[in-house]
Write an enzyme that holds these catalytic residues in place. Structure first.
Site, mmCIF file in Angstrom:
data_model
loop_
_atom_site.group_PDB
_atom_site.id
_atom_site.type_symbol
_atom_site.label_atom_id
_atom_site.label_comp_id
_atom_site.label_asym_id
_atom_site.label_seq_id
_atom_site.Cartn_x
_atom_site.Cartn_y
_atom_site.Cartn_z
ATOM 1 N N ASN A 80 6.738 -19.034 -54.031
ATOM 2 C CA ASN A 80 7.870 -18.121 -54.012
ATOM 3 C C ASN A 80 7.342 -16.706 -54.191
ATOM 4 O O ASN A 80 6.712 -16.398 -55.211
ATOM 5 C CB ASN A 80 8.850 -18.458 -55.132
ATOM 6 C CG ASN A 80 10.066 -17.551 -55.064
ATOM 7 O OD1 ASN A 80 10.986 -17.800 -54.289
ATOM 8 N ND2 ASN A 80 10.039 -16.488 -55.843
ATOM 9 N N LYS B 148 4.988 1.480 -7.046
ATOM 10 C CA LYS B 148 6.268 0.775 -6.976
ATOM 11 C C LYS B 148 6.163 -0.692 -7.366
ATOM 12 O O LYS B 148 6.982 -1.186 -8.148
ATOM 13 C CB LYS B 148 6.854 0.905 -5.566
ATOM 14 C CG LYS B 148 8.175 0.179 -5.402
ATOM 15 C CD LYS B 148 8.943 0.637 -4.186
ATOM 16 C CE LYS B 148 8.524 -0.058 -2.922
ATOM 17 N NZ LYS B 148 9.435 0.247 -1.797
ATOM 18 N N ALA C 216 0.814 -1.221 0.000
ATOM 19 C CA ALA C 216 0.000 0.000 0.000
ATOM 20 C C ALA C 216 0.845 1.268 0.000
ATOM 21 O O ALA C 216 0.336 2.351 -0.258
ATOM 22 C CB ALA C 216 -0.938 -0.004 1.210
ATOM 23 N N GLY D 236 0.846 2.499 8.905
ATOM 24 C CA GLY D 236 1.916 1.623 9.372
ATOM 25 C C GLY D 236 1.691 0.167 9.000
ATOM 26 O O GLY D 236 0.602 -0.233 8.607
ATOM 27 N N THR D 237 2.776 -0.616 9.129
ATOM 28 C CA THR D 237 2.728 -2.016 8.689
ATOM 29 C C THR D 237 1.747 -2.856 9.514
ATOM 30 O O THR D 237 1.114 -3.771 8.981
ATOM 31 C CB THR D 237 4.130 -2.645 8.753
ATOM 32 O OG1 THR D 237 4.709 -2.337 10.036
ATOM 33 C CG2 THR D 237 5.036 -2.099 7.665
ATOM 34 N N LYS E 127 1.943 -10.041 -41.207
ATOM 35 C CA LYS E 127 0.926 -9.803 -40.183
ATOM 36 C C LYS E 127 -0.287 -10.632 -40.535
ATOM 37 O O LYS E 127 -0.720 -10.615 -41.686
ATOM 38 C CB LYS E 127 0.554 -8.323 -40.141
ATOM 39 C CG LYS E 127 -0.411 -7.992 -39.026
ATOM 40 C CD LYS E 127 -1.463 -6.978 -39.419
ATOM 41 C CE LYS E 127 -2.475 -7.526 -40.396
ATOM 42 N NZ LYS E 127 -3.652 -6.687 -40.583
ATOM 43 N N ARG F 171 10.651 7.008 -3.211
ATOM 44 C CA ARG F 171 11.991 7.117 -3.792
ATOM 45 C C ARG F 171 12.086 6.604 -5.236
ATOM 46 O O ARG F 171 13.081 6.814 -5.906
ATOM 47 C CB ARG F 171 13.009 6.378 -2.899
ATOM 48 C CG ARG F 171 13.379 7.177 -1.674
ATOM 49 C CD ARG F 171 14.143 6.351 -0.674
ATOM 50 N NE ARG F 171 13.265 5.433 0.046
ATOM 51 C CZ ARG F 171 13.701 4.510 0.898
ATOM 52 N NH1 ARG F 171 14.993 4.356 1.115
ATOM 53 N NH2 ARG F 171 12.842 3.728 1.518
ATOM 54 N N SER G 70 9.032 -10.340 -58.984
ATOM 55 C CA SER G 70 9.384 -9.218 -58.107
ATOM 56 C C SER G 70 8.413 -8.050 -58.277
ATOM 57 O O SER G 70 7.810 -7.877 -59.335
ATOM 58 C CB SER G 70 10.797 -8.735 -58.436
ATOM 59 O OG SER G 70 11.709 -9.746 -58.098
HETATM 60 C C1 UD1 Z 1 9.711 -2.195 7.818
HETATM 61 C C2 UD1 Z 1 9.923 -2.771 9.203
HETATM 62 C C3 UD1 Z 1 11.421 -2.857 9.489
HETATM 63 C C4 UD1 Z 1 12.082 -3.702 8.423
HETATM 64 C C5 UD1 Z 1 11.760 -3.171 7.034
HETATM 65 C C6 UD1 Z 1 12.238 -4.139 5.981
HETATM 66 C C7 UD1 Z 1 8.031 -2.038 10.537
HETATM 67 C C8 UD1 Z 1 7.570 -1.104 11.590
HETATM 68 N N1 UD1 Z 1 9.294 -1.919 10.182
HETATM 69 O O1 UD1 Z 1 10.241 -0.878 7.858
HETATM 70 O O2 UD1 Z 1 11.640 -3.422 10.775
HETATM 71 O O3 UD1 Z 1 13.473 -3.728 8.624
HETATM 72 O O4 UD1 Z 1 10.359 -3.009 6.848
HETATM 73 O O5 UD1 Z 1 12.105 -3.573 4.704
HETATM 74 O O6 UD1 Z 1 7.283 -2.887 10.091
HETATM 75 N N2 UD1 Z 1 3.192 -0.667 3.955
HETATM 76 C C9 UD1 Z 1 1.835 -0.664 3.807
HETATM 77 N N3 UD1 Z 1 1.088 0.150 4.595
HETATM 78 C C10 UD1 Z 1 1.640 0.947 5.515
HETATM 79 C C11 UD1 Z 1 3.036 0.955 5.667
HETATM 80 C C12 UD1 Z 1 3.790 0.120 4.863
HETATM 81 O O7 UD1 Z 1 1.301 -1.400 2.979
HETATM 82 O O8 UD1 Z 1 0.887 1.651 6.195
HETATM 83 C C13 UD1 Z 1 3.997 -1.563 3.109
HETATM 84 C C14 UD1 Z 1 4.893 -0.826 2.164
HETATM 85 O O9 UD1 Z 1 4.270 -0.619 0.920
HETATM 86 C C15 UD1 Z 1 6.060 -1.771 2.043
HETATM 87 C C16 UD1 Z 1 6.098 -2.489 3.385
HETATM 88 O O10 UD1 Z 1 4.821 -2.313 3.948
HETATM 89 O O11 UD1 Z 1 5.847 -2.767 1.054
HETATM 90 C C17 UD1 Z 1 7.169 -1.957 4.303
HETATM 91 O O12 UD1 Z 1 6.899 -0.599 4.560
HETATM 92 P P1 UD1 Z 1 8.037 0.460 4.789
HETATM 93 O O13 UD1 Z 1 7.431 1.775 5.039
HETATM 94 O O14 UD1 Z 1 9.040 0.351 3.712
HETATM 95 O O15 UD1 Z 1 8.645 -0.085 6.145
HETATM 96 P P2 UD1 Z 1 10.028 0.280 6.746
HETATM 97 O O16 UD1 Z 1 9.944 1.554 7.440
HETATM 98 O O17 UD1 Z 1 11.070 0.119 5.713
HETATM 99 CA CA CA Z 2 11.245 -0.335 3.340
#
Ligand code: UD1
Ligand code: CA
Length: 462
Positions: free
Chosen positions: A379, A24, A12, A80-81, A353, A17, A407
């Site tokens: 031919n 991505k 998500a 967040g994750t 084609k 970058r 030709s």
């Molecule tokens: C996360 C880990 C970190 C680990 C690293 C590895 C956490 C808190 N940290 O950090 O320990 O070393 O990955 O790459 O989990 N994503 C979502 N929704 C969100 C946030 C992230 O889908 O709300 C997805 C991102 O698209 C990505 C993945 O989760 O594919 C990791 O997210 P990213 O923000 O890169 O995490 P890091 O801060 O790198």
């Molecule tokens: Ca990452």
């Protein structure tokens, strides 16, 4: 009996970058979107269902994976994750078993590594098992903090103390969780940290507090867990994936003269003793037979080539079928719907084609054959053109077996040329020709003797 296995892929995030309008996970690595590789490794480990958590560019990702059998869960806001995995909970309602958690940006991850991770999870009777990696430069990653009885917690770089930052064992972001337990633990997370996010990593602490085991498995090759964040890493991942693919072909009996300069997509198959020269691109669902030779700079997409086909330099083949013992190019262009029966010759600067061409038929130079049905033993002379388009509709040219086309002939379609007939050079054929006939449409040649010097003298006087 092994436990039920599901996978959740986090995809998500924005991927800032990459500096791209394309999400991505849709950036191609070895010709396929990054996410395709991750889905394939999850499936390779036996996961079903596979749930992708999407947010940024959700519509684009959904459209690209519409027919991939992936379940989508929307994370409208990236909190967040930990929150991301929570968003997948409804899609996994009622699921009990092992839950693989992957990120969408790790295209180099192998299915075998996930199988090892699952085995470790079971051996350790853990509720959470994290895949870790030892890095020389661990900057930017969450660090694995081990205590007397195994992994205690994971600390994010931004939350770490200077001494925690010296730890080189990092969190790859790949885990196995026991479900539905993990969803119960997620419900208790807070966002009390440097980034104000719900950290998935906090589930480890919650699991321990609940009396569950937390395990960790270091990955054998750290580059497998490499997350792609920018286009430099994208190129590195492509190089690594191609190297793996190419090694597989070479071990199976294919000669790659310069593997570093050979671009073969994952779904391509190639028969033994085929020789592939540098600068060749084999794409999509291409199938190449045995004993073929593919010369430099050839691009083949979604084609089937039978045995002993020789494609000479600079040719481009797309959506075509090529029978055995055929020579193509140099610089030929086979477009979709070309079907060559075998023992054909399609020479330089020939474009085809939607053309079905019978056994042994040849078009050796400078020709366009579009919407054509050509028999065996035909031919086609140099410079021949099927005039298939009248500005509105496409029409078919039919040339029966054993026809000899001189030709520079134009066939104004629709037109049918009967078996064994002969078309004189320079003819414009607008009407059907019966079998065994000669057709010729040439203005009679005029010769005016002495014309050139008379003209010259006249010009001088003026
Ligand atoms: C996360 C880990 C970190 C680990 C690293 C590895 C956490 C808190 N940290 O950090 O320990 O070393 O990955 O790459 O989990 N994503 C979502 N929704 C969100 C946030 C992230 O889908 O709300 C997805 C991102 O698209 C990505 C993945 O989760 O594919 C990791 O997210 P990213 O923000 O890169 O995490 P890091 O801060 O790198
Ligand atoms: Ca990452």
């Amino acid at each position: 009996m092994s436990a039920a296995l599901a996978a959740v892929i986090l995809a998500a995030g924005q991927g800032t970058r990459m500096k791209s309008a394309l999400p991505k996970v849709l950036h191609p690595v070895a010709g396929q979107p990054m996410l395709t590789h991750v889905v394939a490794s999850a499936r390779g480990a036996g996961a079903a269902p596979v749930v992708a958590v999407i947010g940024h560019g959700a519509e684009q990702v959904k459209a690209a994976f519409a027919s991939a059998g992936v379940t989508f869960a929307l994370q409208a806001e990236q909190l967040g994750t930990g929150h991301a995995l929570q968003c997948a909970a409804p899609a996994l309602a009622g699921f009990a078993g092992d839950l693989l958690l992957l990120c969408g940006d790790v295209p180099l991850l192998r299915a075998e590594t996930l199988v090892n991770l699952l085995a470790h999870h079971h051996n350790q009777q853990a509720a959470v098992t994290v895949l870790t990696a030892e890095l020389i430069d661990p900057r930017g990653y969450g660090r694995i903090i081990r205590g007397a009885d195994g992994v205690e917690r994971i600390v994010e770089e931004k939350d770490a103390t200077p001494s925690e930052r010296t730890v080189r064992e990092i969190n790859t972001g790949i885990y196995v969780f026991t479900a539905p337990l993990v969803f119960e633990l997620l419900a208790g997370l807070t966002n009390d940290n440097a980034q104000g996010e719900y950290y998935l990593t906090d589930v480890l602490v919650a699991a321990r507090a609940a009396g569950e085991r937390v395990a960790a498995l270091p990955v054998a090759q750290a580059e497998e867990a490499m997350g792609i964040n920018d286009r430099v890493q994208l190129a590195e991942a492509g190089k690594e994936l191609r190297a793996r693919i190419n090694e597989g072909h070479m071990r199976a009996g294919v000669t790659l003269i310069d593997p570093a300069a050979t671009y073969i997509e994952p779904d391509v198959t190639i028969g033994a003793d085929t020789v592939i020269h540098p600068g060749v691109h084999l794409r999509g669902k291409t199938v190449i037979g045995r004993d073929c030779e593919i010369e430099p700079g050839v691009i083949v997409t979604d084609c089937t080539l039978d045995d002993r086909v020789h494609v000479k330099a600079g040719s481009v083949l797309n959506g075509s079928t090529v029978g055995s013992d055929t020579d193509i190019g140099p610089m030929a262009h086979l477009r979709p719907g070309t079907v060559l029966a075998g023992e054909n010759k399609i020479g330089n600067f020939v474009e085809t084609k939607k053309a079905a061409i019978g056994k042994g038929s040849k078009a050796s130079h400078l020709t366009y054959l579009g919407d054509a049905e050509i028999g065996a033993g035909v031919n086609v002379g140099c410079g021949t053109i099927t005039c298939n388009y009248d500005g509105v509709n496409k029409h078919v040219t039919i040339i029966e077996d054993e026809v000899f086309v001189g030709s520079d002939v134009q066939f104004v379609a629709p037109v049918r040329i009967g078996k064994g007939s002969l078309i004189g050079a320079g003819s414009t054929i607008t009407r059907d020709v019966p079998a065994d006939a000669l057709a010729i449409t040439r203005a009679e040649q005029k010769v005016i003797e002495g014309w050139v010097s008379r003209k010259r003298n006249k010009t001088r006087k003026e």
